[in-house]
Design a protein around this motif. Structure first.
Motif, PDB file in Angstrom:
ATOM      1  N   PRO A 179      49.665  50.370  26.204  1.00 44.81           N
ATOM      2  CA  PRO A 179      50.214  50.510  27.465  1.00 44.81           C
ATOM      3  C   PRO A 179      50.643  51.101  28.186  1.00 44.81           C
ATOM      4  CG  PRO A 179      50.686  49.348  25.281  1.00 44.81           C
ATOM      5  CD  PRO A 179      50.220  50.287  25.389  1.00 44.81           C
ATOM      6  N   LEU A 180      50.792  52.961  27.872  1.00 45.76           N
ATOM      7  CA  LEU A 180      51.169  53.599  28.633  1.00 45.76           C
ATOM      8  C   LEU A 180      49.860  54.018  29.474  1.00 45.76           C
ATOM      9  CD1 LEU A 180      53.327  55.540  26.632  1.00 45.76           C
ATOM     10  CD2 LEU A 180      53.598  53.704  28.108  1.00 45.76           C
ATOM     11  N   GLU A 181      48.504  53.616  28.863  1.00 45.36           N
ATOM     12  CA  GLU A 181      47.868  54.204  29.662  1.00 45.36           C
ATOM     13  C   GLU A 181      46.888  53.899  31.255  1.00 45.36           C
ATOM     14  OE1 GLU A 181      44.882  56.675  26.610  1.00 45.36           O
ATOM     15  OE2 GLU A 181      44.738  54.619  26.341  1.00 45.36           O
ATOM     16  N   ASN A 182      47.154  52.116  30.763  1.00 46.62           N
ATOM     17  CA  ASN A 182      47.381  51.605  31.203  1.00 46.62           C
ATOM     18  C   ASN A 182      48.163  51.383  33.038  1.00 46.62           C
ATOM     19  OD1 ASN A 182      45.138  50.118  30.162  1.00 46.62           O
ATOM     20  ND2 ASN A 182      46.831  48.200  29.590  1.00 46.62           N
ATOM     21  N   THR A 183      49.095  52.176  32.528  1.00 42.57           N
ATOM     22  CA  THR A 183      50.110  52.483  33.710  1.00 42.57           C
ATOM     23  C   THR A 183      50.047  53.435  34.498  1.00 42.57           C
ATOM     24  OG1 THR A 183      52.401  51.341  32.215  1.00 42.57           O
ATOM     25  CG2 THR A 183      53.085  52.851  33.768  1.00 42.57           C
ATOM     26  N   ALA A 184      49.399  54.041  33.691  1.00 42.93           N
ATOM     27  CA  ALA A 184      49.008  55.287  34.677  1.00 42.93           C
ATOM     28  C   ALA A 184      48.564  55.036  35.784  1.00 42.93           C
ATOM     29  CB  ALA A 184      48.264  56.438  33.849  1.00 42.93           C
ATOM     30  N   LEU A 185      47.201  54.397  34.988  1.00 44.32           N
ATOM     31  CA  LEU A 185      46.054  53.587  36.154  1.00 44.32           C
ATOM     32  C   LEU A 185      47.052  53.089  37.667  1.00 44.32           C
ATOM     33  CD1 LEU A 185      43.864  52.586  33.572  1.00 44.32           C
ATOM     34  CD2 LEU A 185      43.196  54.257  34.354  1.00 44.32           C
ATOM     35  N   GLY A 186      47.934  52.820  37.457  1.00 46.23           N
ATOM     36  CA  GLY A 186      48.569  52.058  38.499  1.00 46.23           C
ATOM     37  C   GLY A 186      47.894  51.116  38.619  1.00 46.23           C
ATOM     38  N   ASN A 187      47.826  50.178  39.574  1.00 51.11           N
ATOM     39  CA  ASN A 187      47.535  48.794  40.695  1.00 51.11           C
ATOM     40  C   ASN A 187      48.401  47.913  39.737  1.00 51.11           C
ATOM     41  OD1 ASN A 187      45.318  47.359  41.561  1.00 51.11           O
ATOM     42  ND2 ASN A 187      45.273  46.485  40.127  1.00 51.11           N
ATOM     43  N   TYR A 188      49.502  48.046  40.147  1.00 52.41           N
ATOM     44  CA  TYR A 188      50.464  47.155  39.424  1.00 52.41           C
ATOM     45  C   TYR A 188      50.795  45.999  40.504  1.00 52.41           C
ATOM     46  CZ  TYR A 188      52.706  51.240  37.443  1.00 52.41           C
ATOM     47  OH  TYR A 188      52.546  52.943  37.052  1.00 52.41           O
ATOM     48  N   PRO A 189      51.120  44.439  39.037  1.00 50.90           N
ATOM     49  CA  PRO A 189      50.728  43.206  40.496  1.00 50.90           C
ATOM     50  C   PRO A 189      51.762  43.479  40.895  1.00 50.90           C
ATOM     51  CG  PRO A 189      50.064  43.060  38.170  1.00 50.90           C
ATOM     52  CD  PRO A 189      50.749  44.426  38.421  1.00 50.90           C
ATOM     53  N   VAL A 190      52.360  42.193  42.357  1.00 47.95           N
ATOM     54  CA  VAL A 190      53.519  41.581  42.377  1.00 47.95           C
ATOM     55  C   VAL A 190      53.561  40.106  42.703  1.00 47.95           C
ATOM     56  CG1 VAL A 190      54.086  42.040  45.617  1.00 47.95           C
ATOM     57  CG2 VAL A 190      52.986  44.060  44.304  1.00 47.95           C
ATOM     58  N   ILE A 191      53.840  39.730  42.336  1.00 48.91           N
ATOM     59  CA  ILE A 191      54.135  38.679  42.450  1.00 48.91           C
ATOM     60  C   ILE A 191      55.781  38.267  43.213  1.00 48.91           C
ATOM     61  CG2 ILE A 191      53.394  37.947  40.216  1.00 48.91           C
ATOM     62  CD1 ILE A 191      55.595  37.469  38.896  1.00 48.91           C
ATOM     63  N   THR A 192      56.322  36.505  43.671  1.00 48.70           N
ATOM     64  CA  THR A 192      56.916  36.373  44.696  1.00 48.70           C
ATOM     65  C   THR A 192      57.957  36.317  43.558  1.00 48.70           C
ATOM     66  OG1 THR A 192      56.708  34.592  44.868  1.00 48.70           O
ATOM     67  CG2 THR A 192      55.780  35.973  46.944  1.00 48.70           C
ATOM     68  N   HIS A 193      59.338  36.425  44.044  1.00 49.21           N
ATOM     69  CA  HIS A 193      60.379  35.219  42.793  1.00 49.21           C
ATOM     70  C   HIS A 193      59.807  33.730  42.992  1.00 49.21           C
ATOM     71  CE1 HIS A 193      64.030  33.172  42.734  1.00 49.21           C
ATOM     72  NE2 HIS A 193      64.801  34.183  41.503  1.00 49.21           N
ATOM     73  N   LYS A 194      59.551  33.113  43.536  1.00 44.24           N
ATOM     74  CA  LYS A 194      59.322  31.660  44.121  1.00 44.24           C
ATOM     75  C   LYS A 194      58.217  31.158  42.761  1.00 44.24           C
ATOM     76  CE  LYS A 194      60.204  30.080  48.666  1.00 44.24           C
ATOM     77  NZ  LYS A 194      58.895  29.486  49.787  1.00 44.24           N
ATOM     78  N   GLU A 195      57.021  32.347  43.073  1.00 45.55           N
ATOM     79  CA  GLU A 195      55.905  32.478  41.921  1.00 45.55           C
ATOM     80  C   GLU A 195      56.357  32.589  39.966  1.00 45.55           C
ATOM     81  OE1 GLU A 195      52.762  34.165  44.461  1.00 45.55           O
ATOM     82  OE2 GLU A 195      53.121  35.586  43.374  1.00 45.55           O
ATOM     83  N   ALA A 196      57.324  33.757  39.961  1.00 48.60           N
ATOM     84  CA  ALA A 196      58.381  33.815  39.090  1.00 48.60           C
ATOM     85  C   ALA A 196      59.367  32.961  38.096  1.00 48.60           C
ATOM     86  CB  ALA A 196      59.641  35.045  39.078  1.00 48.60           C
ATOM     87  N   VAL A 197      59.406  31.650  39.371  1.00 44.68           N
ATOM     88  CA  VAL A 197      60.406  31.010  38.886  1.00 44.68           C
ATOM     89  C   VAL A 197      59.255  29.906  37.597  1.00 44.68           C
ATOM     90  CG1 VAL A 197      61.754  28.583  39.418  1.00 44.68           C
ATOM     91  CG2 VAL A 197      62.394  30.563  40.097  1.00 44.68           C
ATOM     92  N   VAL A 198      57.840  29.760  38.593  1.00 47.89           N
ATOM     93  CA  VAL A 198      57.136  28.422  37.768  1.00 47.89           C
ATOM     94  C   VAL A 198      56.885  29.557  37.145  1.00 47.89           C
ATOM     95  CG1 VAL A 198      54.761  28.022  38.947  1.00 47.89           C
ATOM     96  CG2 VAL A 198      56.501  27.993  40.526  1.00 47.89           C
ATOM     97  N   ARG A 199      56.392  30.658  37.102  1.00 41.78           N
ATOM     98  CA  ARG A 199      55.980  31.283  35.539  1.00 41.78           C
ATOM     99  C   ARG A 199      56.974  30.840  33.987  1.00 41.78           C
ATOM    100  NH1 ARG A 199      51.919  35.205  35.378  1.00 41.78           N
ATOM    101  NH2 ARG A 199      51.070  35.810  36.973  1.00 41.78           N
ATOM    102  N   LEU A 200      58.217  30.539  34.897  1.00 37.71           N
ATOM    103  CA  LEU A 200      59.327  30.323  33.617  1.00 37.71           C
ATOM    104  C   LEU A 200      59.298  29.205  33.261  1.00 37.71           C
ATOM    105  CD1 LEU A 200      62.079  33.337  34.859  1.00 37.71           C
ATOM    106  CD2 LEU A 200      60.710  33.350  32.913  1.00 37.71           C
TER     107      LEU A 200
END
Length: 454
Positions: free
Chosen positions: A290-311
């Motif tokens: 998981p740390l190696e994935n983090t080091a690669l960057g390219n982090y997803p961006v979601i909106t608050h609205k999208e996060a509410v839908v996921r929840l």
């Protein structure tokens, strides 16, 4: 030449002198195995009865845990050793024979360990955590300096709140030489938190952000790093009342650029830990994928609205404009294989200084960076409101004292520019990178709701 355990490869086959402590010991009768540490690492010292004097073997046999020693011997390669080396001991000088050490091999509860934190720090696990913490701090400084930021020190005493008035620690601004005040009355808390009794109260800083914002008009890019204090009524694994935070601010940086700045910083920090602390991560049995994935960057961006839908899809009951609690953050952060941003929260649940989204005035241009693996928020950032009238209106909406923030409003009167910034919680970063269960292990001496000792 000074011998350091972490540089044993340089001393292979050479006789050295180690100054350190006995971490553990076992004996097979004719051989004593000493687990030694010197602050830089751990190594096994082997004392063979037939190869040392009688006095040396007697001393080796009577050593107790945490005895300080000066040990002479030859470093040799040993592939079975976790570090790849061990020491064949020739001589032992006891510096101070330790009394019976209270932290033994048996299981101890967290309360006992926290009460003995001054000794618990010596354990191999805690040693590894603090070494990783040190790497993280150094990496943040290195990266920001390389990116053109300079360090600006923010005050710890502040006259007003930055992140909400309910989590402030009030402090009477009363020096010892002010003898005309009734010290007994003060100690009993009978003065009101006001100027009515003849002296002011100030507050311990919740964040250095507002102050370093002032410095961007002189230096363009700045950061601070120091202790912050929030009197939150919380006993969760994610909260401390005293913690360390790094705030960064930059002129002419918008919301989208601010997200990229944060991603670049976290990627660099995690890459540094992977480079310098693999031994410590192994001690902690940390899965590094998981740390190696983090080091690669390219982090997803979601909106608050999208996060509410996921929840809601995960059967979490949450309103369209609600903030996210620990449970919600945990669920969201298990849906990604690297850290991710949630942006554009409802305006009413965020701080007064955040800039409105031009496409939706009910939301702000902010973002929280959540660590994956269920660890939740590690960074909060936003584009700051740079318009004087809009900022004044927000201060009034939040029922804050305009006079207290007049200096902050001044920044919008004299050469205001678009600018953004963020704050990163050191302990949350350490907790996630080390995959700890609680923030209390991420800081040398944790301060929590009901604990401020030792």
């Amino acid at each position: 030449m000074e011998y350091r355990i972490d540089q044993s490869e340089k001393f292979n086959g050479k006789e050295v002198v180690l100054k350190g402590w006995v971490y553990n010991k076992r004996s097979s009768g004719s051989i004593v195995f000493l687990q030694l540490r010197d602050g830089t690492g751990f190594i096994q010292g082997v004392v063979v009865k037939s190869e040392v004097s009688e006095n040396v073997f007697i001393d080796a046999d009577k050593l107790t845990l945490e005895t300080s020693v000066i040990v002479s011997g030859v470093v040799k390669e040993e592939k079975r050793s976790p570090t790849g080396y061990e020491m064949m001991v020739k001589d032992i000088q006891i510096v101070s024979l330790s009394a019976e050490y209270p932290i033994g091999k048996k299981e101890h509860g967290p309360d006992f360990l926290l009460s003995h934190r001054h000794l618990w720090l010596r354990s191999k696990r805690q040693w590894a955590i603090q070494r990783i913490r040190n790497t993280i701090i150094n990496a943040m400084f290195t990266h920001l300096n390389n990116e053109g930021y300079i360090k600006i020190d923010a005050p710890i005493f502040t006259p007003n709140a930055c992140e909400g008035t309910t989590t402030l620690y009030p402090v009477p601004y009363l020096p010892a030489w002010k003898e005309e005040f009734d010290k007994e009355k003060i100690s009993m808390g009978k003065y009101n938190i006001s100027d009515n009794d003849g002296f002011p109260f100030v507050y311990l800083s919740q964040s250095g952000q507002l102050y370093i914002e002032a410095a961007i008009f002189a230096h363009g890019k700045v950061f601070d790093f120091g202790p912050t204090f929030r009197a939150e009524k919380s006993k969760t694994r994610r909260h401390l009342t005293e913690f360390w935070m790094m705030d960064a601010e930059a002129a002419y940086v918008d919301h989208t650029e601010n997200i990229k700045v944060q991603e670049k910083l976290v990627s660099f920090v995690v890459s540094s830990v992977l480079k310098h602390n693999l031994n410590e991560l192994t001690m902690l049995e940390r899965d590094i994928k998981p740390l190696e994935n983090t080091a690669l960057g390219n982090y997803p961006v979601i909106t608050h609205k999208e996060a509410v839908v996921r929840l809601k899809k995960s059967n979490i009951i949450i309103g369209e404009r609600d903030d996210f609690g620990a449970e919600a953050e945990t669920i969201l952060s298990k849906q990604f294989d690297r850290p991710f941003f949630i942006e554009k929260y409802p305006k009413e649940i965020k701080a007064f200084y955040m800039k409105e989204d031009s496409k939706d005035s009910t939301r702000v241009l902010n973002s929280d960076l959540l660590a994956h693996e269920g660890y939740g928020e590690i960074i909060g950032g936003s584009q700051r409101e740079d318009d004087y009238k809009k900022l004044l209106a927000r201060i009034r909406e939040h029922h804050l004292n305009e006079q207290d923030f007049q200096w902050y409003l001044d920044l919008r009167k004299y050469g205001s520019v678009p600018h953004s910034g963020f704050g990163i919680g050191l302990e949350r970063l350490v907790t996630w990178i080390c995959k700890l269960d609680h923030l209390r292990e991420s800081i040398p001496f944790p301060r929590m709701m009901e604990r401020f000792n030792p």
